[in-house]
Write a protein that holds these residues in place. Structure first.
Motif: not given
Length: 435
Positions: A69-75, A98-115
């Motif tokens: 869903d992160l790669h797709r940009g929406h749920a 898993d760290f690499i996969r997560f960071m790649a998916a999270l930052t696949s679109v600009p302007g994302r945040v991690y909380v």
């Protein structure tokens, strides 16, 4: 004020004894509070209950779905995703991959945040990456220490001759030391019959006819019966991680503190009737494999198909359908509901089932029920995507498939026999067949 839409992820390694998923529910509740405190709103939740994140052979469908869903940009029905919230980094990843996969998916679109409970984190900056890497390093070190402690604990128990922990072994009472009056006699007879030339299929059928079930409620089959009668515990020997333990004083196999079912000579004799790869010592819990190849499914849809044949009482059979060789060029293998374990009245062509699954994932010319990234479709259809990755894609979208019985004498293929049960049915509507 516009709140940032984020996904809430929760994971536990073990469920509570009550199997009520209390841990992941608490994590999601904390995530919602954390999101509100930092100007975010949870629009979608992803959960892996009782899923280990340390070992590389453990599947986490919730995590995989989150990354997709992160790669797709929406749920699906929740709209755009602009970040992720979790109670701690180690809920998301405990391994570098898993760290690499997560960071790649999270930052696949600009302007994302991690909380997390420490606040908002910018995953695009060097400091954000370093903080994530530090958490990963701590999680890896903690996992290694914990694994070593567990291994040492099991080894020490074994050297004391104590029984295995976990569910009671078949053939013994709950104290794991006293013989079960019925089960132990079944094991003894099975060993004697096997030494006399009996097949494991025949033994399994005899047990099934008697209504015998395993200590976890499973029905007997040749593989499980083989594991039971070739386990060294049947003659009193203690093993650990695939090796017989040797008594330092006598230099002989260590004898455990439980009653034996047969003699050591009988155990050796029954083990000699099997190939090495079938023995408990090479297939039991934590035992090493004979080769570097891990045992796994042979056919793409193995483990996903359930028999939909109606039984005499009106209920659906529901048995897992296994793969086996077919007799035609069009169907070199089939999926079958085996008699004994299931009703035995449902079979379907393997290649055509997989064609139906592909039609459900990627509808020709129109958007499918699930919006998988175009890159996934291209890799799947070009043959670039491997067997295991395809199975992960299927597992991220479907819970299983119900196979309707065919009509006798009907040679035409109907994709409607394959009825999907969608993993996220609450977001994408009710189940429908592959039209």
């Amino acid at each position: 004020m516009n709140h940032i839409p984020v996904a809430s992820y929760a994971r536990t390694s073990q469920d509570t004894p009550q199997r009520d998923a209390r841990g992941v529910r608490h994590q999601h509740r904390i995530n919602e509070r954390t999101a509100r405190e930092h100007g975010c709103v949870v629009v979608a939740t992803y959960t892996d209950n009782a899923r280990n994140a340390t070992k590389d052979d453990r599947e986490r469908p919730g995590f995989d779905h989150l990354l997709a869903d992160l790669h797709r940009g929406h749920a699906f029905a929740a709209g755009p995703l602009r970040g992720v919230v979790a109670v701690a980094d180690d809920r998301l990843y405990r391994r570098p991959d898993d760290f690499i996969r997560f960071m790649a998916a999270l930052t696949s679109v600009p302007g994302r945040v991690y909380v997390d409970r420490g606040g908002l984190r910018d995953p695009y900056t060097k400091s954000g990456l370093l903080r994530g890497a530090e958490c990963l390093q701590g999680a890896v070190a903690e996992g290694e220490v914990r694994s070593r402690r567990v291994r040492d604990w099991h080894w020490s128990r074994a050297m004391d001759g104590l029984p295995h922990s976990g569910p009671r072994p078949f053939g013994w009472l709950e104290d794991r030391q006293t013989l079960h009056p019925v089960e132990s006699e079944l094991v003894r007879k099975a060993i004697e019959d096997r030494i006399g030339g009996c097949s494991m299929g025949q033994v399994a059928r005899e047990w099934a006819a008697l209504g015998v079930t395993g200590t976890r409620g499973g029905r007997p089959n040749p593989q499980t019966v083989t594991q039971i009668i070739t386990a060294p515990r049947v003659c009193g020997f203690r093993a650990n991680r695939g090796d017989l333990l040797i008594d330092p004083g006598t230099k002989r196999p260590l004898v455990g503190a439980w009653q034996a079912i047969v003699t050591a000579e009988q155990w050796s004799a029954v083990c000699a009737t099997f190939s090495a790869g079938s023995l408990y010592m090479h297939r039991g819990p934590l035992s090493p494999r004979l080769t570097d190849r891990k045992a796994g499914p042979k056919y793409l849809a193995a483990g996903f198909l359930r028999c939909g044949a109606e039984q005499a009482d009106g209920a659906r059979c529901g048995q897992l359908m296994g793969g086996g060789k077919g007799a035609s060029r069009r169907s070199p293998y089939n999926y079958i509901c085996a008699s004994g374990r299931g009703c035995g009245r449902c079979a379907i062509s393997g290649p055509l089932v997989e064609e139906a699954i592909e039609r459900l994932l990627f509808r020709a010319g129109v958007p499918g029920r699930v919006r998988l990234p175009e890159s996934i479709r291209l890799r799947w259809e070009s043959g670039e995507m491997g067997f295991e990755e395809k199975r992960k894609v299927i597992a991220s979208v479907f819970t299983h498939f119900v196979i309707k019985p065919g009509r006798k004498g009907c040679g035409t293929w109907g994709h409607s026999r394959v009825v999907p049960v969608w993993k996220w049915a609450d977001r994408i509507g009710t189940a429908e067949p592959a039209a």
